[in-house]
Write a protein that holds these residues in place. Structure first.
Motif, PDB file in Angstrom:
ATOM      1  N   ALA A   1       0.817  -1.214   0.000  1.00 35.50           N
ATOM      2  CA  ALA A   1       0.000   0.000   0.000  1.00 35.50           C
ATOM      3  C   ALA A   1       0.849   1.262   0.000  1.00 35.50           C
ATOM      4  O   ALA A   1       0.517   2.253  -0.666  1.00 35.50           O
ATOM      5  CB  ALA A   1      -0.936  -0.006   1.213  1.00 35.50           C
ATOM      6  N   ILE A   2       1.945   1.247   0.734  1.00 33.99           N
ATOM      7  CA  ILE A   2       2.829   2.417   0.795  1.00 33.99           C
ATOM      8  C   ILE A   2       3.449   2.682  -0.571  1.00 33.99           C
ATOM      9  O   ILE A   2       3.520   3.821  -1.030  1.00 33.99           O
ATOM     10  CB  ILE A   2       3.910   2.208   1.885  1.00 33.99           C
ATOM     11  N   ALA A   3       3.889   1.614  -1.235  1.00 30.18           N
ATOM     12  CA  ALA A   3       4.454   1.793  -2.574  1.00 30.18           C
ATOM     13  C   ALA A   3       3.399   2.296  -3.553  1.00 30.18           C
ATOM     14  O   ALA A   3       3.662   3.204  -4.362  1.00 30.18           O
ATOM     15  CB  ALA A   3       5.055   0.480  -3.066  1.00 30.18           C
ATOM     16  N   LYS A   4       2.202   1.736  -3.491  1.00 32.23           N
ATOM     17  CA  LYS A   4       1.132   2.149  -4.401  1.00 32.23           C
ATOM     18  C   LYS A   4       0.720   3.603  -4.167  1.00 32.23           C
ATOM     19  O   LYS A   4       0.226   4.276  -5.082  1.00 32.23           O
ATOM     20  CB  LYS A   4      -0.081   1.229  -4.245  1.00 32.23           C
ATOM     21  N   ALA A   5       0.914   4.084  -2.957  1.00 32.56           N
ATOM     22  CA  ALA A   5       0.581   5.473  -2.643  1.00 32.56           C
ATOM     23  C   ALA A   5       1.631   6.451  -3.154  1.00 32.56           C
ATOM     24  O   ALA A   5       1.499   7.660  -2.948  1.00 32.56           O
ATOM     25  CB  ALA A   5       0.410   5.640  -1.132  1.00 32.56           C
ATOM     26  N   GLY A   6       2.675   5.926  -3.806  1.00 32.97           N
ATOM     27  CA  GLY A   6       3.687   6.795  -4.410  1.00 32.97           C
ATOM     28  C   GLY A   6       4.811   7.201  -3.492  1.00 32.97           C
ATOM     29  O   GLY A   6       5.448   8.243  -3.705  1.00 32.97           O
ATOM     30  N   ALA A   7       5.101   6.372  -2.489  1.00 28.36           N
ATOM     31  CA  ALA A   7       6.098   6.762  -1.491  1.00 28.36           C
ATOM     32  C   ALA A   7       7.529   6.680  -1.972  1.00 28.36           C
ATOM     33  O   ALA A   7       8.400   7.405  -1.469  1.00 28.36           O
ATOM     34  CB  ALA A   7       5.942   5.897  -0.240  1.00 28.36           C
ATOM     35  N   ILE A   8       7.806   5.782  -2.910  1.00 31.00           N
ATOM     36  CA  ILE A   8       9.208   5.504  -3.227  1.00 31.00           C
ATOM     37  C   ILE A   8       9.948   6.720  -3.797  1.00 31.00           C
ATOM     38  O   ILE A   8      11.049   7.038  -3.320  1.00 31.00           O
ATOM     39  CB  ILE A   8       9.318   4.271  -4.141  1.00 31.00           C
ATOM     40  N   PRO A   9       9.400   7.459  -4.785  1.00 29.48           N
ATOM     41  CA  PRO A   9      10.152   8.617  -5.288  1.00 29.48           C
ATOM     42  C   PRO A   9      10.500   9.662  -4.227  1.00 29.48           C
ATOM     43  O   PRO A   9      11.671  10.070  -4.135  1.00 29.48           O
ATOM     44  CB  PRO A   9       9.237   9.173  -6.380  1.00 29.48           C
ATOM     45  N   PRO A  10       9.542  10.112  -3.379  1.00 24.69           N
ATOM     46  CA  PRO A  10       9.946  11.106  -2.378  1.00 24.69           C
ATOM     47  C   PRO A  10      10.887  10.554  -1.319  1.00 24.69           C
ATOM     48  O   PRO A  10      11.716  11.294  -0.774  1.00 24.69           O
ATOM     49  CB  PRO A  10       8.620  11.568  -1.764  1.00 24.69           C
ATOM     50  N   LEU A  11      10.794   9.258  -1.031  1.00 25.54           N
ATOM     51  CA  LEU A  11      11.735   8.666  -0.080  1.00 25.54           C
ATOM     52  C   LEU A  11      13.151   8.663  -0.648  1.00 25.54           C
ATOM     53  O   LEU A  11      14.114   8.952   0.066  1.00 25.54           O
ATOM     54  CB  LEU A  11      11.301   7.240   0.279  1.00 25.54           C
ATOM     55  N   VAL A  12      13.265   8.340  -1.930  1.00 24.36           N
ATOM     56  CA  VAL A  12      14.588   8.371  -2.564  1.00 24.36           C
ATOM     57  C   VAL A  12      15.124   9.803  -2.600  1.00 24.36           C
ATOM     58  O   VAL A  12      16.313  10.041  -2.364  1.00 24.36           O
ATOM     59  CB  VAL A  12      14.531   7.769  -3.983  1.00 24.36           C
ATOM     60  N   ASP A  13      14.243  10.774  -2.840  1.00 24.65           N
ATOM     61  CA  ASP A  13      14.657  12.180  -2.801  1.00 24.65           C
ATOM     62  C   ASP A  13      15.209  12.548  -1.426  1.00 24.65           C
ATOM     63  O   ASP A  13      16.229  13.261  -1.326  1.00 24.65           O
ATOM     64  CB  ASP A  13      13.474  13.100  -3.135  1.00 24.65           C
ATOM     65  N   LEU A  14      14.546  12.064  -0.368  1.00 19.89           N
ATOM     66  CA  LEU A  14      15.008  12.375   0.990  1.00 19.89           C
ATOM     67  C   LEU A  14      16.359  11.744   1.275  1.00 19.89           C
ATOM     68  O   LEU A  14      17.228  12.362   1.900  1.00 19.89           O
ATOM     69  CB  LEU A  14      13.987  11.901   2.025  1.00 19.89           C
ATOM     70  N   VAL A  15      16.547  10.493   0.847  1.00 16.94           N
ATOM     71  CA  VAL A  15      17.845   9.844   1.045  1.00 16.94           C
ATOM     72  C   VAL A  15      18.942  10.627   0.323  1.00 16.94           C
ATOM     73  O   VAL A  15      20.065  10.745   0.806  1.00 16.94           O
ATOM     74  CB  VAL A  15      17.800   8.382   0.547  1.00 16.94           C
ATOM     75  N   THR A  16      18.578  11.199  -0.817  1.00 19.43           N
ATOM     76  CA  THR A  16      19.554  11.913  -1.645  1.00 19.43           C
ATOM     77  C   THR A  16      19.915  13.265  -1.068  1.00 19.43           C
ATOM     78  O   THR A  16      21.093  13.656  -1.041  1.00 19.43           O
ATOM     79  CB  THR A  16      19.001  12.091  -3.071  1.00 19.43           C
ATOM     80  N   SER A  17      18.918  14.019  -0.595  1.00 17.64           N
ATOM     81  CA  SER A  17      19.179  15.422  -0.264  1.00 17.64           C
ATOM     82  C   SER A  17      18.469  15.912   0.991  1.00 17.64           C
ATOM     83  O   SER A  17      18.336  17.120   1.180  1.00 17.64           O
ATOM     84  CB  SER A  17      18.765  16.315  -1.450  1.00 17.64           C
ATOM     85  N   GLY A  18      18.033  15.022   1.848  1.00 19.34           N
ATOM     86  CA  GLY A  18      17.345  15.443   3.058  1.00 19.34           C
ATOM     87  C   GLY A  18      18.296  15.838   4.172  1.00 19.34           C
ATOM     88  O   GLY A  18      19.518  15.843   4.012  1.00 19.34           O
ATOM     89  N   THR A  19      17.730  16.147   5.318  1.00 15.63           N
ATOM     90  CA  THR A  19      18.525  16.385   6.519  1.00 15.63           C
ATOM     91  C   THR A  19      19.050  15.053   7.035  1.00 15.63           C
ATOM     92  O   THR A  19      18.643  13.980   6.578  1.00 15.63           O
ATOM     93  CB  THR A  19      17.657  17.035   7.610  1.00 15.63           C
ATOM     94  N   ASP A  20      19.951  15.112   8.019  1.00 19.44           N
ATOM     95  CA  ASP A  20      20.450  13.861   8.601  1.00 19.44           C
ATOM     96  C   ASP A  20      19.300  13.001   9.102  1.00 19.44           C
ATOM     97  O   ASP A  20      19.270  11.781   8.895  1.00 19.44           O
ATOM     98  CB  ASP A  20      21.415  14.154   9.748  1.00 19.44           C
ATOM     99  N   GLY A  21      18.334  13.638   9.755  1.00 21.93           N
ATOM    100  CA  GLY A  21      17.213  12.890  10.319  1.00 21.93           C
ATOM    101  C   GLY A  21      16.317  12.300   9.259  1.00 21.93           C
ATOM    102  O   GLY A  21      15.910  11.130   9.354  1.00 21.93           O
ATOM    103  N   THR A  22      15.994  13.074   8.226  1.00 18.38           N
ATOM    104  CA  THR A  22      15.102  12.556   7.190  1.00 18.38           C
ATOM    105  C   THR A  22      15.798  11.496   6.333  1.00 18.38           C
ATOM    106  O   THR A  22      15.165  10.542   5.888  1.00 18.38           O
ATOM    107  CB  THR A  22      14.563  13.675   6.281  1.00 18.38           C
ATOM    108  N   ARG A  23      17.093  11.649   6.123  1.00 16.18           N
ATOM    109  CA  ARG A  23      17.821  10.630   5.354  1.00 16.18           C
ATOM    110  C   ARG A  23      17.787   9.290   6.089  1.00 16.18           C
ATOM    111  O   ARG A  23      17.563   8.238   5.479  1.00 16.18           O
ATOM    112  CB  ARG A  23      19.274  11.059   5.120  1.00 16.18           C
ATOM    113  N   LYS A  24      18.002   9.326   7.385  1.00 15.50           N
ATOM    114  CA  LYS A  24      17.953   8.103   8.181  1.00 15.50           C
ATOM    115  C   LYS A  24      16.573   7.464   8.116  1.00 15.50           C
ATOM    116  O   LYS A  24      16.432   6.253   7.870  1.00 15.50           O
ATOM    117  CB  LYS A  24      18.315   8.416   9.636  1.00 15.50           C
ATOM    118  N   ARG A  25      15.522   8.264   8.342  1.00 14.88           N
ATOM    119  CA  ARG A  25      14.165   7.721   8.344  1.00 14.88           C
ATOM    120  C   ARG A  25      13.785   7.176   6.970  1.00 14.88           C
ATOM    121  O   ARG A  25      13.175   6.116   6.859  1.00 14.88           O
ATOM    122  CB  ARG A  25      13.169   8.785   8.775  1.00 14.88           C
TER     123      ARG A  25
END
Length: 212
Positions: A45-69
């Motif tokens: 359900a999380i993948a179908k809701a479109g989570a993967i692209p913004p999660l990858v964006d966070l890993v790429t350029s987020g804060t330390d906390g958001t990258r970890k999460r």
């Protein structure tokens, strides 16, 4: 509670918050998704809701906390075969390798776990090795926290499975001595992963000599 939260329709707004919230909101939303992603139905359900692209964006350029999460959510989502492919296709592997190399203690642990789960796919295994993941994973075996050592050993275990070239590369990167040390004195979970990694590395005859 995880089932009740998902049934209440929380997944989509949490994904929206990961994509467009404040840094604190993104971190908290990703943390919630990581907890929900422990359930198989929620992974889908999380993948179908479109989570993967913004999660990858966070890993790429987020804060330390958001990258970890974000890395933590991707690690959980990658236990699903379709998600495993989608995460790699979205370009997650290079930023996850970067997070293993230069992230905070918690972030590098989550990233190592994500790479280990993604490596169950053979194409992903090649991509992870080609992205330069092996040296920083080996470094984590000696310099990481107890949790990071276990995740790094687990990632190397999966990478080494049924791949002679990767087995050689892992040994050449110096993994065997720290894996042996973890088997001797690591945490119970890390010992298990390190022993499994050595088992897979020992499929190569030269590695057998080095391990013994």
């Amino acid at each position: 509670n995880k089932v009740a939260i998902a049934k209440a329709g929380a997944i989509q707004p949490l994904v929206d918050l990961v994509a467009s919230g404040t840094d604190d909101a993104k971190e908290n939303a990703a943390g919630a998704l990581r907890s929900l992603a422990c359930k198989d139905d929620s992974k889908v359900a999380i993948a179908k809701a479109g989570a993967i692209p913004p999660l990858v964006d966070l890993v790429t350029s987020g804060t330390d906390g958001t990258r970890k999460r974000a890395a933590g959510v991707l690690s959980k989502l990658a236990f699903n075969n379709d998600n495993m492919l989608a995460i790699a296709k979205e370009g997650a592997i290079p930023p996850l390798v970067d997070l293993v190399t230069s992230g905070t203690d918690g972030a590098n642990e989550e990233a190592a776990g994500a790479l280990g789960n993604l490596a169950f796919n053979n194409d992903n295994k090649i991509a992870i090795s080609s992205a330069g993941a092996i040296p920083p994973l080996v470094d984590l075996l000696t310099s990481g926290s107890d949790g990071a050592k276990g995740k790094a050993a687990g990632a190397l275990r999966t990478l080494a499975r049924n791949s002679n070239n990767v087995q050689v590369a892992i040994a050449n990167a110096g993994a065997i001595p720290p894996l042996v040390k973890i088997v001797a004195s690591g945490t119970d979970g890390a010992k298990e992963q390190a022993a499994w990694a050595l088992k897979n590395l020992a499929a190569n005859s030269d590695n057998q000599v080095a391990i013994a």
